[in-house]
Design a protein around this motif. Structure first.
Motif, mmCIF file in Angstrom:
data_model
loop_
_atom_site.group_PDB
_atom_site.id
_atom_site.type_symbol
_atom_site.label_atom_id
_atom_site.label_comp_id
_atom_site.label_asym_id
_atom_site.label_seq_id
_atom_site.Cartn_x
_atom_site.Cartn_y
_atom_site.Cartn_z
ATOM 1 N N SER A 43 -8.913 5.018 8.903
ATOM 2 C CA SER A 43 -7.892 6.020 8.069
ATOM 3 C C SER A 43 -6.424 5.964 8.885
ATOM 4 O O SER A 43 -6.220 5.980 10.006
ATOM 5 N N PHE B 225 0.731 -1.203 -0.070
ATOM 6 C CA PHE B 225 0.113 0.114 0.082
ATOM 7 C C PHE B 225 0.928 1.308 0.101
ATOM 8 O O PHE B 225 2.094 1.331 0.740
ATOM 9 N N HIS C 23 0.259 5.387 0.487
ATOM 10 C CA HIS C 23 -0.459 6.653 0.728
ATOM 11 C C HIS C 23 0.365 7.923 0.537
ATOM 12 O O HIS C 23 1.093 7.993 1.184
ATOM 13 N N TRP D 213 -9.177 2.862 4.526
ATOM 14 C CA TRP D 213 -9.161 1.519 4.500
ATOM 15 C C TRP D 213 -10.649 1.271 3.941
ATOM 16 O O TRP D 213 -11.432 1.432 4.721
#
Length: 159
Positions: free
Chosen positions: A111, A22, A24, A45
């Motif tokens: 989050s 992932f 971000h 998420w």
């Protein structure tokens, strides 16, 4: 010296969980000349995941890095990653926190709120590729890599 890796495949039907990455990312921004600036953003998420590792990425003007976990209502529940004094070498060798399978589950609707602080001493405005802010890691079950350009948060968590 000789390194050998024995890799074997299994049919997809036998896989219990796919592990993937992932990322971000803060997206586009510009850091003013001669100022300390902070950019805070959230990525939510969409399903439960088990985190195996988490790290942060900035470049040479990074100062502090922080990731907080927020509940579905957006309230910060806990700090989950922090680098109080970023150094330029962390660009290539970041602080990486690792977890055992099943140790840390993030739930759908929660989050990661990332907050990056820079000190722009470059004598010119900075933006990508000179600087960036990306929280990255590995988790499961994730079938395909997750890339989120975060939504700006106002106000940001304390640094």
């Amino acid at each position: 010296t000789r390194a050998v890796f024995d890799l074997h495949t299994v049919p997809a039907a036998e896989v219990e969980n796919f592990v993937n990455t992932f990322n971000h990312d803060a997206g586009g921004f510009e850091l003013p000349v001669g100022e300390v600036s902070t950019r805070t953003f959230a990525c939510t998420w969409d399903h439960d995941v088990t985190i195996l590792s988490i790290g942060g990425h900035m470049h040479s003007w990074g100062d502090r890095y922080r990731v907080d976990l927020a509940g579905p209502q957006g309230m910060i529940e806990e700090n989950v990653y922090v680098v109080d004094q970023w150094t330029p070498d962390m660009r290539f060798v970041p602080v990486l926190d690792q977890y055992q399978p099943g140790e840390w589950t993030v739930h759908a609707g929660e989050s990661f709120i990332t907050s990056c602080t820079w000190n722009n001493t470059a004598g010119r405005p900075l933006s990508f590729p000179d600087e960036m802010c990306t929280t990255f890691g590995v988790a499961y079950p994730i079938d395909e890599a997750i890339y989120c350009i975060g939504q700006p948060e106002q106000p940001g968590p304390p640094n």
